[in-house]
Motif scaffolding. Structure first.
Motif, short mmCIF file in Angstrom:
data_model
loop_
_atom_site.label_atom_id
_atom_site.label_comp_id
_atom_site.label_asym_id
_atom_site.label_seq_id
_atom_site.Cartn_x
_atom_site.Cartn_y
_atom_site.Cartn_z
N ALA A 103 63.79 44.18 21.84
CA ALA A 103 64.21 43.00 21.08
C ALA A 103 64.91 43.41 19.80
O ALA A 103 65.96 42.86 19.43
CB ALA A 103 63.00 42.12 20.77
N LEU A 104 64.36 44.40 19.11
CA LEU A 104 64.97 44.88 17.87
C LEU A 104 66.37 45.41 18.13
O LEU A 104 67.32 45.11 17.39
CB LEU A 104 64.08 45.96 17.25
CG LEU A 104 64.53 46.57 15.93
CD1 LEU A 104 63.32 46.95 15.09
CD2 LEU A 104 65.40 47.82 16.14
N ALA A 105 66.53 46.20 19.19
CA ALA A 105 67.84 46.78 19.50
C ALA A 105 68.86 45.70 19.82
O ALA A 105 69.99 45.72 19.32
CB ALA A 105 67.71 47.75 20.67
N THR A 106 68.47 44.74 20.64
CA THR A 106 69.41 43.70 21.06
C THR A 106 69.78 42.78 19.91
O THR A 106 70.95 42.42 19.74
CB THR A 106 68.80 42.91 22.24
OG1 THR A 106 68.70 43.80 23.37
CG2 THR A 106 69.66 41.72 22.61
N ILE A 107 68.80 42.39 19.11
CA ILE A 107 69.10 41.53 17.96
C ILE A 107 70.07 42.20 17.00
O ILE A 107 70.97 41.56 16.44
CB ILE A 107 67.79 41.14 17.24
CG1 ILE A 107 67.04 40.10 18.07
CG2 ILE A 107 68.05 40.61 15.83
CD1 ILE A 107 65.64 39.82 17.59
N ASN A 108 69.94 43.51 16.82
CA ASN A 108 70.80 44.25 15.90
C ASN A 108 72.06 44.80 16.56
O ASN A 108 72.81 45.54 15.94
CB ASN A 108 70.01 45.39 15.27
CG ASN A 108 69.00 44.91 14.25
OD1 ASN A 108 69.34 44.54 13.13
ND2 ASN A 108 67.73 44.89 14.63
N HIS A 109 72.29 44.47 17.83
CA HIS A 109 73.49 44.94 18.55
C HIS A 109 73.59 46.45 18.55
O HIS A 109 74.66 47.02 18.31
CB HIS A 109 74.76 44.32 17.96
CG HIS A 109 74.75 42.82 17.89
ND1 HIS A 109 74.65 42.01 19.00
CD2 HIS A 109 74.81 41.97 16.83
CE1 HIS A 109 74.66 40.74 18.64
NE2 HIS A 109 74.74 40.69 17.33
N LEU A 110 72.47 47.13 18.83
CA LEU A 110 72.44 48.58 18.84
C LEU A 110 72.05 49.08 20.22
O LEU A 110 71.10 48.58 20.83
CB LEU A 110 71.45 49.10 17.79
CG LEU A 110 71.88 48.83 16.34
CD1 LEU A 110 70.73 49.07 15.38
CD2 LEU A 110 73.07 49.71 15.96
N PRO A 111 72.76 50.07 20.77
CA PRO A 111 72.54 50.49 22.14
C PRO A 111 71.33 51.40 22.32
O PRO A 111 71.11 52.33 21.54
CB PRO A 111 73.84 51.26 22.47
CG PRO A 111 74.29 51.81 21.16
CD PRO A 111 73.90 50.77 20.13
N VAL A 112 70.55 51.12 23.35
CA VAL A 112 69.46 51.99 23.77
C VAL A 112 69.28 51.78 25.27
O VAL A 112 69.37 50.65 25.76
CB VAL A 112 68.16 51.71 23.00
CG1 VAL A 112 67.68 50.29 23.21
CG2 VAL A 112 67.06 52.69 23.39
N LEU A 113 69.07 52.87 26.00
CA LEU A 113 68.88 52.78 27.44
C LEU A 113 67.40 52.93 27.77
O LEU A 113 66.79 53.95 27.44
CB LEU A 113 69.68 53.89 28.15
CG LEU A 113 69.51 53.97 29.67
CD1 LEU A 113 69.98 52.69 30.36
CD2 LEU A 113 70.26 55.18 30.22
N LEU A 114 66.82 51.92 28.40
CA LEU A 114 65.40 51.92 28.75
C LEU A 114 65.24 52.20 30.24
O LEU A 114 65.87 51.54 31.08
CB LEU A 114 64.78 50.56 28.40
CG LEU A 114 65.01 50.08 26.97
CD1 LEU A 114 64.33 48.73 26.75
CD2 LEU A 114 64.50 51.10 25.96
N LEU A 115 64.37 53.15 30.56
CA LEU A 115 64.15 53.57 31.94
C LEU A 115 62.66 53.48 32.28
O LEU A 115 61.98 54.50 32.44
CB LEU A 115 64.66 55.01 32.14
CG LEU A 115 66.12 55.26 31.76
CD1 LEU A 115 66.44 56.75 31.85
CD2 LEU A 115 67.05 54.44 32.65
N PRO A 116 62.10 52.27 32.37
CA PRO A 116 60.69 52.14 32.70
C PRO A 116 60.45 52.37 34.19
O PRO A 116 61.27 51.97 35.04
CB PRO A 116 60.37 50.69 32.32
CG PRO A 116 61.67 49.97 32.52
CD PRO A 116 62.74 50.95 32.12
N GLY A 117 59.35 53.02 34.51
CA GLY A 117 58.94 53.07 35.89
C GLY A 117 58.61 51.67 36.40
O GLY A 117 58.43 50.74 35.62
#
Length: 624
Positions: A103-117
Motif C-alpha cells: 500500500a505504501l509503495a502504490t500510494i507513493n507511486h514507487l516500484p517494488v516487485l512482490l513475489l509471494p508464494g
C-alpha cells in the motif's frame, strides 16, 4: 527455436537479472536485488533459484516482510524509480505481511516487485498449511489481499504463463504513470516445475522510461493562465523529484519569480535558501506558504496528488476566483480540483512552460511581499532551533536544530510518522534535491529504519539518518539486525517522549483528551496516567547489535550526533526530549486538517472541540 530447461522460479530469476531501464541515455538494472524470507511457499522455488543464480541476482536477507518492502521502497525512491528491488515471501502470514508495504509503495507511486508464494495450483492436498479456504471460490488465497494495493497482479498457475505475466510486470514497474507495487503470486508447485523456455525470454531488455511532452493546446492555455495571474503559486510534489525536474523548476522560478511551496514529497525541489522557496504548504506548512496559498489566484501543481494535508482539507485556497493548473504525468491527478490539465513529464512540462513564458515575470511587489514573509518565517525557525542552555534536555525542534548545524548536502534525512513529519516540513532547511526523505503518502510507522537501509544501498557512502519516535521504533526495529549484518552505517536517532505524541496532540485538539496515547502505567481509575514505563529503547537497539550513544542534554546530543555522522558502523543516538511545557518546540499548525469531532458529547473538551470544528469546516469549498 532454442530453449533452456529451468524451473519456473529459476527462469524468473534469470529473466529479472536481465531487465534494464533507460532514461536520458543512462541504463540501470530494473531489479537490483531480491529481498527474501523463506518458508514452505518459496524455499524450494525462489530460494533454490537464488542460490543457483546468485552470480546474477544479489540476495538480501530481511527479518520482517513488511520491512523488506519498506527497504525496497527506500531504494526505489533514492534511485528515482529507475531501479527497484524484488521481495519474496512464503505463503500465509509471510505473504499477508506484504500488504502494508505494498500500500505504501502504490500510494507513493514507487516500484517494488512482490513475489509471494501461493498454495498448490494442482491441489494435490487441500487444504494445505496456511491455506485460506473460501467456500464459494476455490481460486482465492490470502494473496488476493494484495490485489487492491497492487498496480498489477497476476497468479502464475502454469510455467508458460510466466512469460506474459513477467513482461507485464516489467512494463508497469518501468511506467512512470502506472508504477507502484507489482505482485506475481507464485504457487509453490509451479515454482519448482521445469519447463523448456525460449532463449528469447532471457535476452536483455531495456525498458525506456518515457518523458511525454505536453499537448500544444494544453501548453498554450497554461501559458495564458500564468500570464493572467497576479498571485500565482507553484506547489511542487514528489513528481518533481521522480522526474529529476529540480533544475527545470529552478529555471522557471528564476525566469518568472513565481514562488514555490512544497508538499512533503516535493520538499527539496528548491534548496531552502533559494529566493523563491517558501517552504512546506498545507496543514504542516509554513506561515509563508500558507499565507500565499490563501490569496493565490492561480495554483500551479507540479507532480502532486493534492492530499488533504496539502489542501488543508479543501480550506486553504481561499481566493474566490482561484484557478488551478496541474502539470502531472497522470491524467487522473492532472484533472484534480477542476484544474486545467497539463499532462506531461514534470521536467519536460516545466521546460516547455518556461519556454512559452520567456520574458514574463510576476509583479515586483509580489516578490517583495513573499520575500518578507520568507524572512519572517526563517526567524521563527531559528528561534525554534535555539536553546538558552546546553545542560537541559532538548525539545524535538532543538534536536532538528542541532542536526541542521551538522549536515551537508550529502546527508539524507528519513522520517514517516509521528509528530516529526510536521516539524520537519515546517522547519527543515533542505540543502539538496534528495536530502529530505519523508514518506507521508501513507505515513507508515516503522518505515524509517528499513528505508534507511534501502537508501544507503542506493547511495553508498552518504550519511543516512533515520529519525524515529518511540512509538515508531517499537513498531519495527527488526531491520537493525540487517544493518548490522551487512555493516550498513545508517544513523538512527530515537526521540523518547513516552507515547504517541502526535496522536496525543491530535486527540487533545478534537476533545479526546489524549486517551490511550501515553506509554504509562495504568492508574486505579483505569487511565494510563501513571509513571512512564521503564522501557529502555537504547538498550534494545544495543541488544540488536547497534552502537548506541545516549544524550541526556543538548550538549550531549551535539557531541553524539557529530560522532554518529562519521561512524563507520550502524549507530544509534538516543535522547529523551523535553515536554512542551518545559521549553518551546515547533510553531503550531498554520492551516486546518479535517478530523471529524463527536457531534454530541457530555465532556466539555469534546463540546468545545466540536464548536471549533464547525467553525473551521464552514470554510471548506469544492473547487468547480
Amino acid at each position: 527455436m532454442s530453449t533452456r530447461r529451468l524451473t519456473t522460479a529459476q527462469a524468473l530469476v534469470v529473466f529479472l537479472a536481465r531487465q534494464y531501464t533507460q532514461r536520458d541515455g543512462r541504463r540501470r538494472r530494473l531489479i537490483g536485488a531480491t529481498w527474501g524470507i523463506f518458508g514452505h511457499g518459496n524455499v524450494a522455488g525462489i530460494g533454490q533459484a537464488l542460490i543457483e543464480h546468485g552470480d546474477e541476482m544479489p540476495y538480501l536477507q530481511g527479518r520482517n516482510e513488511q520491512a523488506m518492502v519498506h527497504a525496497a521502497v527506500g531504494y526505489a525512491r533514492q534511485s528515482n524509480r529507475l531501479s527497484a528491488h524484488a521481495v519474496t515471501t512464503s505463503i500465509g502470514p509471510g505473504a499477508t505481511n506484504l500488504v502494508t508495504g505494498a500500500a505504501l509503495a502504490t500510494i507513493n507511486h514507487l516500484p517494488v516487485l512482490l513475489l509471494p508464494g501461493d498454495t498448490f495450483a494442482t491441489r494435490p492436498a487441500d487444504p494445505v498449511l496456511q491455506q485460506l479456504e473460501v467456500p464459494h471460490a476455490g481460486d482465492v488465497s490470502v494473496n488476493d489481499t494484495l490485489r487492491p494495493v497492487s498496480k498489477y497482479f497476476d497468479r502464475v498457475t502454469r510455467p508458460e504463463a510466466l512469460v506474459p505475466a513477467a513482461l507485464a510486470a516489467m512494463r508497469v514497474l518501468a511506467d512512470p504513470a502506472a508504477t507502484g507495487a507489482v505482485t506475481l503470486a507464485l504457487p509453490q508447485d509451479v515454482q519448482a516445475e521445469a519447463y523448456d523456455w525460449p532463449e528469447e525470454f532471457f535476452a536483455e531488455r531495456v525498458w525506456h522510461v518515457r518523458r511525454p511532452a505536453p499537448d500544444p493546446y494544453e501548453l498554450d492555455t497554461a501559458a495564458e493562465l500564468v500570464r493572467a495571474a497576479r498571485r500565482p503559486l507553484i506547489i511542487a510534489g514528489g513528481g518533481v523529484h521522480h522526474s529529476a525536474a529540480e533544475d527545470a523548476l529552478r529555471a522557471l522560478a528564476d525566469e518568472t519569480g513565481i514562488p514555490v511551496a512544497a508538499t512533503q514529497a516535493g520538499k527539496g525541489s528548491l534548496p531552502h535558501d533559494h529566493p523563491a522557496d517558501v517552504g512546506g504548504v498545507g496543514h504542516t506548512g509554513t506561515a509563508t506558504a500558507d499565507a500565499l496559498a490563501r490569496k493565490a489566484d492561480l495554483v500551479i501543481g507540479v507532480g502532486t496528488r493534492y492530499s488533504d494535508f496539502t489542501t488543508a482539507s479543501s480550506t486553504l485556497f481561499a481566493d474566490p476566483a482561484v484557478r488551478f493548473l496541474n502539470l502531472n504525468i497522470t491524467g487522473f491527478d492532472a484533472h484534480k480540483l477542476a484544474a486545467h490539465p497539463l499532462v506531461a513529464d514534470a521536467r519536460t512540462g516545466l521546460q516547455e512552460l518556461a519556454r512559452v513564458l520567456r520574458g514574463h515575470r510576476v509583479d515586483p511587489s509580489y516578490e517583495t511581499r513573499y520575500g518578507q514573509l520568507k524572512e519572517g518565517w526563517e526567524s521563527r525557525v531559528t528561534a525554534a532551533f535555539a536553546a538558552p542552555r546546553d545542560d537541559l534536555p532538548p525539545t524535538q525542534a532543538q534536536v532538528l536544530g542541532v542536526l541542521d548545524t551538522l549536515v551537508t548536502d550529502a546527508d539524507i534525512v528519513i522520517n514517516a510518522a509521528g509528530s516529526l513529519p510536521g516539524d520537519l516540513h515546517k522547519l527543515w532547511r533542505t540543502r539538496s534535491r534528495d536530502q529530505y526523505h519523508v514518506e507521508y503518502g501513507y505515513s507508515c510507522m516503522g518505515y524509517e529504519i528499513p528505508a534507511a537501509i534501502g537508501v544507503a544501498l542506493a547511495a553508498p557512502g552518504r550519511p543516512v539518518w533515520a529519525l524515529v519516535g518511540d512509538g515508531t521504533y517499537l513498531m519495527n526495529p527488526t531491520e537493525i539486525v540487517t544493518a548490522v549484518q551487512e555493516n550498513i552505517p545508517v544513523k538512527l536517532v530515537i526521540l523518547q517522549n513516552h507515547g504517541y505524541a502526535s496522536i496525543g496532540g491530535l486527540s487533545e485538539s478534537v476533545g479526546a483528551e489524549r486517551y490511550g496515547t501515553a506509554y504509562r502505567y495504568r492508574e486505579p481509575d483505569g487511565t494510563y496516567t501513571g509513571a512512564p514505563l521503564p522501557v529502555d529503547l537504547a538498550a534494545n537497539a544495543a541488544s540488536l547489535g547497534m552502537r548506541v550513544l545516549r544524550a541526556r542534554t543538548l550538549r550531549d546530543l551535539r557531541e553524539a550526533l557529530a560522532d554518529a555522522r562519521t561512524s563507520a558502523v550502524p549507530t544509534c543516538v538516543y535522547t529523551e526530549t523535553a515536554t512542551a511545557d518545559t521549553v518551546s518546540g515547533a510553531p503550531p499548525a498554520e492551516a486546518w486538517w479535517d478530523v471529524p469531532v463527536a457531534q454530541t458529547a457530555t465532556r466539555t473538551s469534546a463540546i468545545r472541540a466540536r464548536e471549533e470544528y464547525d467553525r473551521q469546516v464552514a470554510a471548506r469549498r469544492r473547487h468547480l
